[in-house]
Motif scaffolding. Structure first.
Motif, PDB file in Angstrom:
ATOM      1  N   GLU A1298       0.836  -1.194   0.000  1.00  0.00           N
ATOM      2  CA  GLU A1298       0.000   0.000   0.000  1.00  0.00           C
ATOM      3  C   GLU A1298       0.882   1.259   0.000  1.00  0.00           C
ATOM      4  N   ASN A1299       0.483   2.263  -0.779  1.00  0.00           N
ATOM      5  CA  ASN A1299       1.298   3.480  -0.882  1.00  0.00           C
ATOM      6  C   ASN A1299       0.848   4.540   0.107  1.00  0.00           C
ATOM      7  N   GLU A1300       1.728   5.533   0.307  1.00  0.00           N
ATOM      8  CA  GLU A1300       1.290   6.700   1.073  1.00  0.00           C
ATOM      9  C   GLU A1300       0.475   7.583   0.112  1.00  0.00           C
ATOM     10  N   ALA A1301       0.071   8.753   0.627  1.00  0.00           N
ATOM     11  CA  ALA A1301      -0.771   9.617  -0.215  1.00  0.00           C
ATOM     12  C   ALA A1301      -0.025  10.022  -1.487  1.00  0.00           C
ATOM     13  N   LYS A1302      -0.778  10.587  -2.445  1.00  0.00           N
ATOM     14  CA  LYS A1302      -0.169  10.959  -3.725  1.00  0.00           C
ATOM     15  C   LYS A1302       0.867  12.054  -3.531  1.00  0.00           C
ATOM     16  N   TRP A1303       1.900  12.050  -4.386  1.00  0.00           N
ATOM     17  CA  TRP A1303       2.940  13.074  -4.277  1.00  0.00           C
ATOM     18  C   TRP A1303       2.411  14.455  -4.693  1.00  0.00           C
ATOM     19  N   VAL A1304       1.623  14.451  -5.750  1.00  0.00           N
ATOM     20  CA  VAL A1304       1.057  15.724  -6.230  1.00  0.00           C
ATOM     21  C   VAL A1304      -0.410  15.471  -6.499  1.00  0.00           C
ATOM     22  N   THR A1305      -1.279  16.336  -5.980  1.00  0.00           N
ATOM     23  CA  THR A1305      -2.719  16.140  -6.247  1.00  0.00           C
ATOM     24  C   THR A1305      -3.225  17.281  -7.109  1.00  0.00           C
ATOM     25  N   ASP A1306      -4.535  17.257  -7.387  1.00  0.00           N
ATOM     26  CA  ASP A1306      -5.109  18.287  -8.250  1.00  0.00           C
ATOM     27  C   ASP A1306      -5.132  19.639  -7.533  1.00  0.00           C
ATOM     28  N   THR A1307      -5.405  19.613  -6.189  1.00  0.00           N
ATOM     29  CA  THR A1307      -5.413  20.889  -5.468  1.00  0.00           C
ATOM     30  C   THR A1307      -3.976  21.236  -5.123  1.00  0.00           C
ATOM     31  N   SER A1365       4.116  14.537  12.091  1.00  0.00           N
ATOM     32  CA  SER A1365       2.775  14.898  11.633  1.00  0.00           C
ATOM     33  C   SER A1365       2.819  16.081  10.672  1.00  0.00           C
ATOM     34  N   LEU A1366       3.726  17.006  10.966  1.00  0.00           N
ATOM     35  CA  LEU A1366       3.822  18.173  10.083  1.00  0.00           C
ATOM     36  C   LEU A1366       4.175  17.758   8.667  1.00  0.00           C
ATOM     37  N   PHE A1367       5.027  16.736   8.561  1.00  0.00           N
ATOM     38  CA  PHE A1367       5.451  16.300   7.223  1.00  0.00           C
ATOM     39  C   PHE A1367       4.553  15.197   6.683  1.00  0.00           C
ATOM     40  N   ARG A1368       3.527  14.869   7.432  1.00  0.00           N
ATOM     41  CA  ARG A1368       2.609  13.775   7.073  1.00  0.00           C
ATOM     42  C   ARG A1368       3.344  12.451   6.883  1.00  0.00           C
ATOM     43  N   ILE A1369       4.394  12.245   7.711  1.00  0.00           N
ATOM     44  CA  ILE A1369       5.010  10.922   7.736  1.00  0.00           C
ATOM     45  C   ILE A1369       3.986   9.981   8.362  1.00  0.00           C
ATOM     46  N   ILE A1370       3.243  10.517   9.362  1.00  0.00           N
ATOM     47  CA  ILE A1370       2.084   9.772   9.870  1.00  0.00           C
ATOM     48  C   ILE A1370       0.862  10.638   9.635  1.00  0.00           C
ATOM     49  N   GLU A1371      -0.258   9.999   9.289  1.00  0.00           N
ATOM     50  CA  GLU A1371      -1.457  10.759   8.928  1.00  0.00           C
ATOM     51  C   GLU A1371      -2.369  10.909  10.151  1.00  0.00           C
ATOM     52  N   ALA A1372      -3.126  12.001  10.130  1.00  0.00           N
ATOM     53  CA  ALA A1372      -3.976  12.312  11.277  1.00  0.00           C
ATOM     54  C   ALA A1372      -5.037  11.244  11.503  1.00  0.00           C
ATOM     55  N   ALA A1373      -5.316  10.991  12.802  1.00  0.00           N
ATOM     56  CA  ALA A1373      -6.446  10.116  13.106  1.00  0.00           C
ATOM     57  C   ALA A1373      -7.698  10.988  13.231  1.00  0.00           C
ATOM     58  N   GLU A1374      -7.481  12.248  13.630  1.00  0.00           N
ATOM     59  CA  GLU A1374      -8.590  13.188  13.816  1.00  0.00           C
ATOM     60  C   GLU A1374      -7.968  14.581  13.840  1.00  0.00           C
ATOM     61  N   GLY A1388      -0.743  17.597  -2.186  1.00  0.00           N
ATOM     62  CA  GLY A1388       0.160  16.452  -2.413  1.00  0.00           C
ATOM     63  C   GLY A1388       1.345  16.484  -1.456  1.00  0.00           C
ATOM     64  N   LEU A1389       1.889  15.325  -1.203  1.00  0.00           N
ATOM     65  CA  LEU A1389       2.986  15.235  -0.232  1.00  0.00           C
ATOM     66  C   LEU A1389       4.197  16.054  -0.663  1.00  0.00           C
ATOM     67  N   HIS A1390       4.526  16.017  -1.961  1.00  0.00           N
ATOM     68  CA  HIS A1390       5.714  16.751  -2.390  1.00  0.00           C
ATOM     69  C   HIS A1390       5.504  18.258  -2.307  1.00  0.00           C
TER      70      HIS A1390
END
Length: 1564
Positions: A1298-1307, A1365-1374, A1388-1390
């Protein structure tokens, strides 16, 4: 003359051919009564003495039990004896009885045979008793063969008597008729009885553990005793516990004992030869040899190729000569081969005997084929001849199979034994080897001697007999071919000889390509290793694309080379596949072209083809064998050099009880090398029992050498040492075994709980045990990988303390531990009130604080004892000692000061990566092996789930090791596939190759096969011309057409194979590319948590081993498999074409074949896995032993380690031996199937000979003769393909994570974002993985633009989680985090990671240029980079380097100091110019200067940014605008430092702990 005598003896005709020249042939009665009786009896009389010998030996018969089977056997023989007496009685009655009718007496045979039989039966009774008394025998091969021959020979009279009775309609001689049939029945019973093993009750237990011991003769030759293992392996995957005990002759102890015995005498003789040789030379050269021995190339384990290249470059002829000379001279040589020969000559001769018989038999089949063809041509001959040939073909084939398998079994066992003997010898040698020899070879090289070189010997001995067997086969083939075709054979031979050099040329070319390929592989793996080690940095900086491009670039080059290699192989395949066609073409063309009388008949053509088929094997094998032997000579030299090296002298240290001191050295000088200059000079010491003596001195003054001298590890040039009592030794670098913690401390002593607990307490190991999941039963990984440096040192000390020796040598054990622990150890263990207070202790130390408490101090300066005395007396004398005190006292005070400020922090649960102390004393090895080793040891330490947690970690050790909650088990076990490989995996590989390619490859190979069959059908048609043009001149045009078409079809095969191989090469390179890039692409997108829970070695393994398999092994085994499959199908097709009846047989054969194959593959695959799993402990135990040699020798535990090595080797042999047998088990069953194919092909040819051409008969049988080999190969290839395809499965497993979130998104955020740098946390909660507890519990805060925030908190409070968390190495639970009002979870992450910057705790650098480390995407100009280097105080350093910005950074940045690395990370941050900076303070104590530099630069350059500092030293955040105090994932205080101090809460307590006084804070 002879026949006449026999006829008188029998009273009937002895031999007359008319008996055979009819439709129902028979043998004359006289022949049956003489020859057929004498054959079996003669055999028994020849073998009897062997059995009678054991009767003469005095053994306690009473112990051996009379089994029912034995009694029954003896009873049957007694009954047979009675039948013999009865037969004699009948004759006597007829001749001398009252009812005598005819005056003629019975002929002599009727008296002689019963007497012969009677004597034989008595002899047999004795033989069977002899067998029973023989130790460990369960049956007798010779007796079984006797019964077998007897029954076979009696079948002839059996049918003669019956046919006679049926012809006459009555029985002419009733009494003899009855006696014969009764005895025949008894013989059959005896045959069955002799085929069954008779296991005595005392051996039944052994037979359960090792069925081979109780296997009867039939079971032994067919390997039937192994079937139970195969069935078990089919039902469920085998495990080590299923392995059987070894036979005594196969056990390591036994092999090693005999090998050592012969080695002693051979090596002794070689040493004498060497002495004599050196004596003859003048002294000058002798010394030269000594010196040069150290620069000897081979000693350094350089591979032969490199040596050659180096020498080539130098091109200096004279040097070459010297090299050669010195290689020969400096060690005893040419004794290893003779030792091996003498040790194993029994096995060698046995296997040679079997091989010789098998070779001779293999030439019988072509002759039978010839007879068979001539039989089908001549329809006037009787049918029984055909049946006889068919049966003979079957018998010869079966006999050949049995002999061949016995030969192979013996050869492979021989190889296994040779490897074991060498491995054991190397291990034994390593325990006693002198320091000279040890210096010449690194640990890695010695391990290599054990693995690679021993394996080479193994491989060569497997096939050693081919050295004489190949030439023999070649000569015999040529002789037989000469008989068939005359001199035209030479044409075919010429072709074969010409193809040799071409193949050689291709091989050398391939070799250079391979070397080039390995270079790229190493390069790619080095980068991969870097990427995986620094993956966190890549993610934090969003640098993945740059590194991905780098790897893809190297991979591209690698694939280009691979493609080249594949094309080369296809050329050599082309040549190889054309060879048989070319050879037969040349021979036949010359044969028919030489003279018009030469006509190609079916007999000639197919016999020749059968012979050419025999010829192919030795011709292919010889060059390979010779190459292997050449490689083995290199191994031989290396082994002889190592095993023939000098041993450690055992008489350096004396143990004379008359001395009254514990240790005394009288005027001793000691050197590390025999000829070297002494390091310790004129040392005289006298140490009283029970004293504590400290040895001090500057670095390099010879303190450790003094220890080594006391242990007897150094050469004494003069003087002597005397020691009374046993020793215990604690080395400077702790040596930890891969065993449980308890075993490490006990070290072979028995476990006494009170003493053990006392030692644990004293060595301060109590708290550490609390943290280990299995307490003292936790398994410690290799080189103590899951212990910190201090823990290792304490375990090492505990080992010494537990051993209760008389004298303790402690080599600076206190330097690796913190000062307060050191104090504890000194008080509780070493000092005047410690555990060892009554023992003699010698302590090497730098710790000044302990010196006042010791009885005596020895001061060393440059290897000389400068002063000895008590602390006060030395202090007063103001000599070297007081200087020492001054230098060290300063250092100590500095150290303690910085230690007190230093908080240690670790993420909530983490395995602490102690890169620095994982491999302190091993040689530098390539990245792959180091990482693989780490993976291995981590995997091993996982068995008990041991993960080291830091001291104050918030996780409590659960009472039961196994109930660790799912989320908390850190490293999951690697999945090992068992059972069948799913079909989808094959499809996946084919899909990667491309469907178009796949279809074309199949099609092309299929056409090639059609051409092959076509060629042979054409040949069989050609041979029919001989019948059509019988006695007519053979027209030339016909001859030319025949030759031309034959040649074209042959060439077509080669061309199609070539095209097919090319297509396959392209396809497999494509597949490799796709699979690798999918793997790489995915590995860079996997969330960080994956890397925290997976050992790097495991990932590297996917990139190294598995990709290697996909690149090289799979295409090869796929091709072989395809060719084999088509070959088998083609053969069956041809036989069915010739004899359509054969189709009936195919179905049952195929079913049997399928089952045998399925059973075998399941078992063999698992045995292979067990073999490789049990092989690694051998090498790890060995490298462990070598690195801990001085400790093992000091404690005197060599024998225990030798024993341990023997058990590890035996464990490996337990899975290796069954694997060897499993191959034989399979081979013999498949060969029987193949033999049946031959038999039925022949049988149906006889049945339908009226409708068949002789050509087709020849074709189908010569095809069938070849099928056995092909079938065997086919199973081997299927199982190999199945083993290899697992790599695809493993690669795709990681390619689908499973991958982490996308590197670049539409927003996408605005270009300039974040402009202000405002941070808001809104009820933010986070956990590391689903299933774990929250680590941040609802954090809410607002951090304004350009604020400077300090974040503090105890270990595990959640500081690191905040940055993650700031770098989204781990994603928020809430909850959410906003930066300049943009919710970071929407972009996106990048986009996120490239806009904020972190200066991480430990500076990670990548191998590559300095420039690449700062700016991997080449975005910035050189000026900008020089500017940031200036700001980060590195400009002068970099400008001073030769290459400047292009300076190569070593792996992990090892050629830069820690401070410089830290400054480079600062430069990275300056270059990125982002508005938000996160500073994770370095725990690695950067020296205070660097720290100041960094702090100042940050204050100046980042004044306009928002800065978050995670502080470990409170000094640095006293000037923050606000301080956030975290505790257990919540914010407990958040305000300016001065306000927090007034509140006297958490922050105040921390400041007080750190010893920061009020004044300091006010200054700030």
């Amino acid at each position: 003359m002879c026949a006449a005598a026999l006829e008188e003896y029998c009273g009937s005709i002895f031999w007359n051919t008319s008996y055979l020249n009819r439709e129902d042939p028979d043998l004359p009665v006289c022949f049956e009564q003489t020859v057929l009786v004498w054959i079996p009896l003669g055999f028994l009389w020849l073998c009897a003495p062997r059995h009678l010998v054991s009767l003469c030996r005095r053994t306690q018969v009473s112990t051996k039990h009379l089994s029912r089977r034995y009694i029954f056997k003896q009873l049957v023989v007694c009954l047979l004896f009675l039948t013999a007496i009865a037969a004699l009685g009948v004759t006597l009655g007829e001749d001398y009885g009252p009812s005598r009718v005819s005056p003629g007496k019975n002929p002599g045979v009727f008296y002689a045979n019963p007497v012969l039989y009677a004597v034989t039966w008595i002899l047999l009774l004795l033989c069977q008793e002899g067998v029973r008394r023989r130790e460990g025998s369960v049956d007798s091969a010779t007796l079984f063969l006797f019964w077998f021959f007897l029954v076979v020979c009696d079948i002839f009279p059996f049918q003669t008597l019956l046919r006679e009775a049926l012809r006459l309609g009555e029985i002419s001689d009733v009494p003899r008729f009855c006696v014969f049939y009764i005895s025949f029945g008894l013989e059959l019973i005896a045959l069955l009885l002799s085929a069954v093993a008779d296991v005595p009750p005392e051996a039944e237990e052994r037979v359960k553990k090792n069925p081979e011991v109780g296997a009867a003769f039939l079971s032994r030759i067919t390997f039937n005793w192994f079937s139970s293992m195969v069935v078990k392996g089919y039902k469920r995957p085998l495990v080590q516990a299923d392995m059987w005990e070894l036979n005594d002759t196969e056990s390591t102890a036994d092999i090693n004992q005999s090998f050592q015995y012969f080695m002693k005498s051979e090596l002794g003789a070689a040493r004498v030869r060497l002495q004599n040789k050196l004596k003859r030379k003048p002294d000058k050269s002798r010394n030269k040899v000594k010196d040069e021995a150290f620069q000897n190339g081979l000693g350094k384990g350089v591979s032969l190729d490199e040596l050659m290249e180096d020498r080539g470059k130098k091109g200096d002829e004279k040097k070459k000569k010297n090299d050669k000379k010195k290689e020969e001279n400096d060690y005893p040589n040419s004794w290893l081969i003779t030792t091996i020969y003498k040790t194993f000559k029994g096995l060698l001769y046995e296997s040679a005997f079997f091989k010789l018989l098998q070779d001779l038999l293999s030439f019988v089949s072509p002759q039978l084929l010839k007879l068979m063809i001539s039989f089908t041509q001549d329809t006037s001959r009787y049918t029984w001849e055909g049946y006889m040939y068919a049966v003979l073909l079957l018998l010869v084939a079966i006999l050949q199979s049995l002999l061949l398998q016995q030969y192979f079994q013996r050869c492979f066992v021989l190889g296994m034994k040779v490897r074991t003997a060498i491995t054991a010898a190397v291990y034994k040698k390593a325990l006693v080897v002198s320091n000279d020899t040890r210096k010449e070879t690194t640990v890695g090289e010695t391990v290599n001697l054990m693995s690679a070189d021993a394996q080479r010997f193994n491989d060569v001995t497997n096939f050693i007999h081919l050295l004489w067997s190949c030439p023999l086969q070649i000569v015999l083939s040529i002789v037989f071919l000469w008989f068939e075709l005359g001199p035209s054979v030479l044409a075919g031979l010429a072709v074969i000889v010409l193809l040799g050099p071409i193949n050689g040329l291709l091989a050398t070319k391939a070799r250079t390509i391979q070397i080039e390929n390995m270079k790229f592989k190493d390069k790619r793996l080095k980068i991969m290793n870097d990427i995986l080690n620094g993956i966190k940095i890549l993610k934090l900086y969003a640098w993945e694309p740059s590194f991905q491009a780098q790897v893809e670039g190297i991979r591209g080059d690698e694939l280009v080379v691979m493609r080249k290699f594949a094309y080369l192989t296809s050329v050599s395949t082309f040549i190889f596949s054309c060879a048989p066609a070319l050879v037969s073409l040349a021979t036949f063309a010359v044969f028919v072209g030489v003279s018009p009388d030469n006509v190609l008949t079916a007999e000639k053509a197919f016999t020749s083809i059968a012979l050419f088929n025999i010829l192919r094997f030795p011709l292919a094998m010889l060059p390979m064998l010779i190459a292997a032997i050449v490689q083995t000579t290199v191994s031989r030299n290396r082994l002889e050099k190592f095993l023939g090296g000098e041993d450690l002298e055992s008489d350096i240290v004396r143990h004379d009880p008359s001395f009254n001191s514990a240790i005394s050295i009288c005027d001793g000088s000691f050197a590390w090398e025999r000829e070297g200059k002494p390091l310790l000079k004129n040392v005289s010491l006298d140490i009283k029992p029970g004293h504590l003596v400290a040895v001090v001195g500057a670095v390099g003054s010879g303190k450790s050498s003094l220890m080594s001298a006391l242990l007897g590890e150094m050469y004494s040039t003069k003087g002597f040492i005397n020691i009374q009592g046993s020793l215990a030794f604690v080395p400077q670098q702790a040596w930890i075994q891969n065993a449980t913690l308890r075993d490490n401390i006990l070290f072979g002593c028995s476990h006494e709980d009170r003493r053990f607990q006392g030692v644990i307490e004293a060595c301060a190991l109590g708290p550490d045990l609390e943290l280990l999941p299995g307490r003292d039963l936790t398994e410690i990984g290799e080189k103590g990988i899951n212990l910190s440096g201090g823990q290792k040192q304490r375990v090492s000390l505990a080992r010494a303390a537990y051993s209760q020796a008389d004298i303790y040598l402690l080599d600076d054990p206190l330097s690796a531990v913190d000062s307060h622990v050191g104090k504890h150890l000194f008080d509780k263990v070493i000092g005047p009130n410690g555990l060892l207070k009554d023992k003699t202790r010698i302590l090497v130390t730098h710790g000044v604080s302990f010196l006042p408490y010791v009885d005596e101090i020895i001061v060393l300066v440059d290897g000389v004892v400068s002063e000895v005395g008590s602390y006060n007396s030395l202090r007063a004398s103001r000599g070297a000692f007081s200087e020492f005190l001054d230098t060290y006292a300063k250092e100590q005070s500095n150290r303690t000061h910085s230690e007190s400020d230093c908080y240690q922090d670790a993420a909530d649960v983490e395995v602490i990566p102690e890169r620095e102390d994982t491999l302190p004393d091993s040689p530098l090895e390539d990245t792959v092996s180091v990482t693989l080793k780490r993976e291995d040891s981590i995997r091993r330490s996982q068995r008990n789930g041991s993960v080291r947690l830091r001291k104050k970690s918030s996780i409590k050790r659960s009472d039961n090791v196994n109930d660790i909650k799912k989320g908390q088990r850190l490293i999951e076990n690697e999945t090992m596939e068992t059972g069948n490989v799913k079909f989808s995996v094959y499809l996946e590989y084919l899909r990667a190759m491309g469907w178009g390619y796949t279809a074309m490859v199949f099609l092309v190979y299929f056409i090639q096969n059609v051409a092959f069959i076509g060629q042979n059908l054409w040949l069989s048609d050609w041979t029919n011309d001989a019948v059509d043009y019988y006695n007519i001149t053979y027209p030339n045009w016909k001859r030319d057409t025949r030759v031309a078409v034959f040649g074209v079809l042959g060439l077509a095969q080669g061309v199609f194979v070539f095209i097919g191989t090319l297509l396959l090469a392209n396809a497999s390179v494509d597949a490799s590319r796709i699979l690798h890039s999918r793997l790489l692409n995915n590995m860079l997108r996997v969330p960080m948590i994956f890397f925290d829970t997976t050992p790097i070695g495991r990932v590297i393994n996917r990139f190294a081993k598995d990709i290697f398999t996909v690149d090289e092994a799979i295409p090869l085994s796929f091709r072989s498999w395809l060719l084999c499959l088509l070959g088998v199908l083609g053969t069956l097709f041809v036989i069915c074409l010739a004899t359509p009846f054969f189709t009936i047989i195919i179905i049952p054969l195929a079913v049997v074949y399928y089952f045998v194959q399925r059973f075998y593959v399941a078992t063999s695959r698992q045995l292979r896995r067990l073999d490789s799993v049990s092989r690694s402990p051998i090498f790890s135990h060995f490298s462990e032993t070598v690195s801990g040699l001085s400790v093992i020798r000091a404690y005197g535990h060599q024998d225990r380690f030798l024993k341990h090595n023997e058990t590890t080797l035996d464990e490996n042999l337990k899975s290796l031996y069954p694997w060897i047998v499993s191959n034989r088990w399979l081979a013999i069953r498949l060969e029987f199937l193949g033999n049946l194919v031959v038999f039925f092909a022949a049988l149906f040819a006889v049945i339908s000979r009226k409708t068949l051409d002789s050509g087709l008969v020849g074709l189908s049988i010569s095809y069938a003769l070849n099928v056995t080999q092909t079938l065997n190969w086919f199973v081997r290839m299927s199982s190999e393909l199945e083993t290899n395809i697992v790599a695809v499965e493993r690669v795709s497993e990681y390619a689908e994570l499973e991958n982490e979130a996308k590197w670049v998104t539409d927003t996408r955020p605005p270009e300039k974002w974040p402009e202000k740098g405002r941070l808001q946390f809104d009820n933010y909660k986070v956990r590391y993985r689903p299933g774990l507890d929250l680590v941040l519990h609802g954090i809410t805060c607002d951090i304004g633009s350009t604020e400077k925030i300090g974040i503090v908190g105890r270990t595990g409070a959640g500081k690191s989680s905040l940055t993650n968390s700031l770098f989204r190495i781990i994603e928020a639970a809430e909850g959410r985090i906003l930066i300049d009002n943009v919710d970071i979870s929407t972009i996106g992450l990048h986009d996120l990671r490239s806009k904020i910057t972190i200066i991480p705790q430990d500076p990670v650098l990548f191998s590559g240029s300095l420039r690449m480390n700062l700016d991997p995407f080449d975005k910035f100009s050189d000026e900008e980079i020089w500017k940031v280097l200036e700001l980060s105080h590195l400009k002068d350093y970099v400008a001073g380097l030769q290459e400047g910005l292009q300076h190569e950074v070593a792996e992990g940045g090892e050629n830069l100091s820690v401070g410089q690395r830290q400054l480079l990370c600062l430069a990275r941050a300056l270059l990125r110019k982002s508005r938000i900076l996160i500073l994770d303070e370095a725990t690695a104590a950067v020296d205070l200067e660097t720290d100041d530099l960094i702090q100042n630069t940050i204050r100046k350059e980042f004044s306009h940014c928002t800065v978050l500092t995670i502080a470990h030293r409170l000094h640095s955040i006293m000037d923050s605008s606000r301080v956030m105090v975290l505790d257990a994932g919540k914010i407990v205080e958040f305000d300016s430092p001065s306000k927090l101090l007034q509140q006297k809460g958490h922050f105040y307590a921390m400041v007080k702990d750190a010893g920061i006084t009020r004044e300091e804070t006010t200054v700030l």
